[in-house]
Design a protein around this motif. Structure first.
Motif, PDB file in Angstrom:
ATOM      1  N   ALA A  79       0.896  -0.997   0.243  1.00 60.19           N
ATOM      2  CA  ALA A  79      -0.268   0.410  -0.050  1.00 60.19           C
ATOM      3  C   ALA A  79       0.800   1.317  -0.068  1.00 60.19           C
ATOM      4  CB  ALA A  79      -1.337   0.065   1.074  1.00 60.19           C
ATOM      5  N   TYR A  80       1.939   1.204  -1.013  1.00 59.61           N
ATOM      6  CA  TYR A  80       2.754   2.295  -0.661  1.00 59.61           C
ATOM      7  C   TYR A  80       1.934   3.792  -1.207  1.00 59.61           C
ATOM      8  CZ  TYR A  80       7.743   3.517  -0.999  1.00 59.61           C
ATOM      9  OH  TYR A  80       9.088   4.327  -0.565  1.00 59.61           O
ATOM     10  N   GLU A  81       1.432   3.176  -2.741  1.00 62.40           N
ATOM     11  CA  GLU A  81       1.127   5.001  -2.446  1.00 62.40           C
ATOM     12  C   GLU A  81       0.070   5.911  -1.145  1.00 62.40           C
ATOM     13  OE1 GLU A  81      -1.636   5.296  -5.930  1.00 62.40           O
ATOM     14  OE2 GLU A  81       0.239   4.503  -7.047  1.00 62.40           O
ATOM     15  N   ALA A  82      -0.448   5.278  -0.335  1.00 61.04           N
ATOM     16  CA  ALA A  82      -1.476   5.563   0.806  1.00 61.04           C
ATOM     17  C   ALA A  82      -0.993   5.646   1.664  1.00 61.04           C
ATOM     18  CB  ALA A  82      -2.164   3.803   1.063  1.00 61.04           C
ATOM     19  N   ALA A  83       0.361   4.661   1.486  1.00 56.26           N
ATOM     20  CA  ALA A  83       1.492   5.011   3.304  1.00 56.26           C
ATOM     21  C   ALA A  83       2.444   6.753   2.901  1.00 56.26           C
ATOM     22  CB  ALA A  83       2.849   4.517   2.675  1.00 56.26           C
ATOM     23  N   GLY A  84       2.250   6.642   1.663  1.00 55.16           N
ATOM     24  CA  GLY A  84       3.061   8.447   1.006  1.00 55.16           C
ATOM     25  C   GLY A  84       2.116   9.317   1.481  1.00 55.16           C
ATOM     26  N   GLN A  85       1.029   9.194   1.073  1.00 60.30           N
ATOM     27  CA  GLN A  85      -0.257  10.503   0.984  1.00 60.30           C
ATOM     28  C   GLN A  85      -0.402  10.301   2.700  1.00 60.30           C
ATOM     29  OE1 GLN A  85      -1.788  11.917  -0.720  1.00 60.30           O
ATOM     30  NE2 GLN A  85      -1.108  10.886  -3.076  1.00 60.30           N
ATOM     31  N   ALA A  86      -0.167   9.182   2.963  1.00 60.43           N
ATOM     32  CA  ALA A  86      -0.355   9.307   5.256  1.00 60.43           C
ATOM     33  C   ALA A  86       1.032  10.120   5.198  1.00 60.43           C
ATOM     34  CB  ALA A  86      -0.600   8.108   5.875  1.00 60.43           C
ATOM     35  N   ASP A  87       1.863   9.945   5.115  1.00 63.82           N
ATOM     36  CA  ASP A  87       2.779  10.845   5.275  1.00 63.82           C
ATOM     37  C   ASP A  87       3.167  12.098   5.472  1.00 63.82           C
ATOM     38  OD1 ASP A  87       5.583  10.553   6.481  1.00 63.82           O
ATOM     39  OD2 ASP A  87       6.754  10.904   4.850  1.00 63.82           O
ATOM     40  N   LYS A  88       2.558  13.083   3.644  1.00 68.28           N
ATOM     41  CA  LYS A  88       2.511  14.093   2.845  1.00 68.28           C
ATOM     42  C   LYS A  88       1.452  14.503   4.599  1.00 68.28           C
ATOM     43  CE  LYS A  88       0.842  16.456  -1.023  1.00 68.28           C
ATOM     44  NZ  LYS A  88      -0.788  17.142   0.255  1.00 68.28           N
ATOM     45  N   LEU A  89       0.352  13.869   4.588  1.00 70.07           N
ATOM     46  CA  LEU A  89      -0.476  14.673   5.956  1.00 70.07           C
ATOM     47  C   LEU A  89       0.094  14.506   6.963  1.00 70.07           C
ATOM     48  CD1 LEU A  89      -3.581  15.520   5.904  1.00 70.07           C
ATOM     49  CD2 LEU A  89      -4.493  13.735   6.889  1.00 70.07           C
ATOM     50  N   ALA A  90       0.937  13.951   7.664  1.00 71.61           N
ATOM     51  CA  ALA A  90       1.909  14.359   8.646  1.00 71.61           C
ATOM     52  C   ALA A  90       3.144  14.960   8.642  1.00 71.61           C
ATOM     53  CB  ALA A  90       2.370  12.470   8.883  1.00 71.61           C
ATOM     54  N   PRO A 126      14.201  15.272  -7.448  1.00 71.51           N
ATOM     55  CA  PRO A 126      13.722  13.619  -6.960  1.00 71.51           C
ATOM     56  C   PRO A 126      12.394  14.273  -8.425  1.00 71.51           C
ATOM     57  CG  PRO A 126      12.982  14.465  -5.215  1.00 71.51           C
ATOM     58  CD  PRO A 126      13.760  15.453  -5.772  1.00 71.51           C
ATOM     59  N   GLY A 127      11.635  12.841  -9.222  1.00 72.81           N
ATOM     60  CA  GLY A 127      10.980  12.654 -10.326  1.00 72.81           C
ATOM     61  C   GLY A 127       9.393  12.115  -9.176  1.00 72.81           C
ATOM     62  N   PRO A 128       8.521  11.444 -10.364  1.00 69.60           N
ATOM     63  CA  PRO A 128       7.832  11.722  -9.419  1.00 69.60           C
ATOM     64  C   PRO A 128       7.458  10.463  -8.917  1.00 69.60           C
ATOM     65  CG  PRO A 128       6.963  12.103 -11.748  1.00 69.60           C
ATOM     66  CD  PRO A 128       8.663  12.014 -11.722  1.00 69.60           C
ATOM     67  N   SER A 129       7.130   9.759  -7.236  1.00 67.49           N
ATOM     68  CA  SER A 129       6.923   8.818  -6.623  1.00 67.49           C
ATOM     69  C   SER A 129       5.767   8.886  -5.297  1.00 67.49           C
ATOM     70  CB  SER A 129       8.969   9.203  -5.788  1.00 67.49           C
ATOM     71  OG  SER A 129       9.034   7.712  -4.740  1.00 67.49           O
ATOM     72  N   PRO A 130       5.915   7.765  -5.332  1.00 65.82           N
ATOM     73  CA  PRO A 130       4.966   7.502  -4.783  1.00 65.82           C
ATOM     74  C   PRO A 130       5.045   8.410  -2.888  1.00 65.82           C
ATOM     75  CG  PRO A 130       4.891   5.216  -5.470  1.00 65.82           C
ATOM     76  CD  PRO A 130       5.584   6.146  -6.005  1.00 65.82           C
ATOM     77  N   ARG A 131       6.315   8.183  -2.569  1.00 64.16           N
ATOM     78  CA  ARG A 131       6.741   8.636  -1.562  1.00 64.16           C
ATOM     79  C   ARG A 131       6.801  10.096  -1.908  1.00 64.16           C
ATOM     80  NH1 ARG A 131      10.716   6.908   2.888  1.00 64.16           N
ATOM     81  NH2 ARG A 131      10.921   8.521   4.146  1.00 64.16           N
ATOM     82  N   LEU A 132       5.815  11.143  -1.107  1.00 58.88           N
ATOM     83  CA  LEU A 132       5.898  12.448  -1.259  1.00 58.88           C
ATOM     84  C   LEU A 132       6.792  13.494   0.475  1.00 58.88           C
ATOM     85  CD1 LEU A 132       2.143  12.091  -1.665  1.00 58.88           C
ATOM     86  CD2 LEU A 132       4.348  12.499  -3.422  1.00 58.88           C
ATOM     87  N   SER A 133       7.576  12.613   0.532  1.00 58.66           N
ATOM     88  CA  SER A 133       8.026  13.471   2.120  1.00 58.66           C
ATOM     89  C   SER A 133       8.969  14.935   0.897  1.00 58.66           C
ATOM     90  CB  SER A 133       8.851  12.633   2.853  1.00 58.66           C
ATOM     91  OG  SER A 133       8.667  10.755   2.767  1.00 58.66           O
ATOM     92  N   GLU A 134       9.194  14.692   0.369  1.00 58.43           N
ATOM     93  CA  GLU A 134      10.895  15.666   0.357  1.00 58.43           C
ATOM     94  C   GLU A 134       9.738  16.864  -0.544  1.00 58.43           C
ATOM     95  OE1 GLU A 134      14.049  16.386  -2.654  1.00 58.43           O
ATOM     96  OE2 GLU A 134      14.319  14.579  -1.562  1.00 58.43           O
ATOM     97  N   PRO A 135       8.843  16.528  -0.997  1.00 58.80           N
ATOM     98  CA  PRO A 135       8.273  17.884  -1.215  1.00 58.80           C
ATOM     99  C   PRO A 135       7.417  18.200  -0.678  1.00 58.80           C
ATOM    100  CG  PRO A 135       7.457  15.908  -2.504  1.00 58.80           C
ATOM    101  CD  PRO A 135       8.983  15.392  -2.069  1.00 58.80           C
ATOM    102  N   ALA A 136       6.615  17.428   0.423  1.00 60.11           N
ATOM    103  CA  ALA A 136       5.859  17.924   1.653  1.00 60.11           C
ATOM    104  C   ALA A 136       7.158  19.063   2.061  1.00 60.11           C
ATOM    105  CB  ALA A 136       5.278  17.456   2.086  1.00 60.11           C
ATOM    106  N   ALA A 137       7.989  18.359   2.730  1.00 58.18           N
ATOM    107  CA  ALA A 137       8.569  18.718   3.575  1.00 58.18           C
ATOM    108  C   ALA A 137       9.359  20.158   3.166  1.00 58.18           C
ATOM    109  CB  ALA A 137      10.199  18.844   4.042  1.00 58.18           C
ATOM    110  N   LEU A 138       9.429  20.637   1.672  1.00 60.35           N
ATOM    111  CA  LEU A 138      10.121  22.001   1.250  1.00 60.35           C
ATOM    112  C   LEU A 138       9.079  22.949   1.490  1.00 60.35           C
ATOM    113  CD1 LEU A 138      12.697  20.402  -0.737  1.00 60.35           C
ATOM    114  CD2 LEU A 138      13.428  20.824   1.225  1.00 60.35           C
ATOM    115  N   ALA A 139       7.726  22.743   1.027  1.00 53.22           N
ATOM    116  CA  ALA A 139       7.037  22.931   0.700  1.00 53.22           C
ATOM    117  C   ALA A 139       6.114  24.730   1.941  1.00 53.22           C
ATOM    118  CB  ALA A 139       5.858  23.139   0.538  1.00 53.22           C
TER     119      ALA A 139
END
Length: 292
Positions: A79-90, A126-139
């Motif tokens: 469930a990697y995409e769901a994990a990425g979305q949950a991390d972005k929200l966190a 980074p290119g497109p990835s289900p893990r959204l940690s980096e763009p979420a942080a830098l925003a």
């Protein structure tokens, strides 16, 4: 500083907690269970009940701190995409508690896929990835948060590792062969857990908003070298698998095992005076603890 740490009782987070406490910081660690809370208290930290899904607990933890290290992530590859979305929200929730304060928020990201086939650097995006940690942080930088990112090597190694390398060992044990893909010349970066923890502290104390730091000591260990050590310690043959055979042999790991993703930490070492000093991945494997 009083530092709120998510993932504080995990493999990497627990080392970060010890690094912070050992250098005079106070730690408030996110604890999703009573066992995690007791481990944090025993280490000398304060436990903060909650989880990544409990956004109010994240908001309160960040608000009560001088800085935040976000080391938790849901590594469920089914469930990697769901994990990425949950991390972005966190991350967005943590950032909302720090907005306008200039306080640091250090977010963990990965190096897999950053610069395939060449040496990746901190200047690569980074290119497109289900893990959204980096763009979420830098925003969050635009919101007045001193947000930065630590990109960790594919292998963060030490006693207690439950990541990619132990998975490779288990596969070799189950299949009776230590395998690599093609010629096995593709490379993975690696870093010792204690060196990584030291980097997190330096980045928290001295990092700048919007920076990307690399937790890399070994720039690139070849898969063939890894397979050779695994085969020798397990007493099984070492063999090449074609890309077509890899999916059956490695399962979900197949997408990573064939990646060539060396990475440098030269800029990180220069900017933060971080110099990895612990043993490398191959030396760690040769000591044998991974095979007990």
């Amino acid at each position: 500083m009083r530092v709120f740490v998510t993932g504080a009782s995990g493999f990497i987070g627990s080392a970060i907690v010890q690094e912070l406490l050992g250098t005079g910081h106070q730690v408030l660690g996110l604890a999703r269970s009573e066992a995690a809370a007791q481990a944090l208290i025993a280490a000398g930290a304060e436990a903060h009940p909650g989880s990544l899904e409990d956004l109010d607990s994240l908001r309160r933890g960040a608000a009560a701190a001088d800085g935040v290290i976000h080391a938790a992530y849901g590594h469920d590859f089914s469930a990697y995409e769901a994990a990425g979305q949950a991390d972005k929200l966190a991350i967005e929730t943590l950032g909302s508690a720090l907005a306008g304060s200039g306080r640091p928020l250090l977010v963990t990201a990965g190096l897999a896929g950053l610069a395939l086939g060449r040496l990746g650097t901190e200047e690569d995006t980074p290119g497109p990835s289900p893990r959204l940690s980096e763009p979420a942080a830098l925003a969050l930088v635009a919101q007045g948060v001193r947000a930065s990112v630590v990109r960790l090597a594919a292998s963060v190694h030490d006693l207690g590792d439950l990541g990619f390398v132990p998975t490779l060992i288990n596969i070799a044990r189950q299949k009776g062969v230590a395998a690599y893909v093609g010629e096995g010349l593709n490379r993975w970066p690696a870093v010792h857990r204690l060196d990584a923890a030291h980097l997190f502290r330096l980045a928290l104390e001295h990092g700048v908003a919007g920076a990307r730091y690399h937790g890399v000591a070994d720039e690139g260990v070849s898969m063939r070298e890894l397979a050779a050590i695994i085969g020798r310690h397990l007493g099984v043959p070492v063999a090449s698998k074609s890309p077509a055979e890899a999916a059956d042999h490695f399962g979900w790991m197949a997408r990573f095992v064939g990646m060539d993703m060396p990475a440098s930490s030269a800029l990180t070492q220069q900017q933060l005076a971080w110099h990895p000093s612990h043993k490398g991945l191959l030396a760690d494997l040769e000591e044998g603890s991974y095979f007990k």
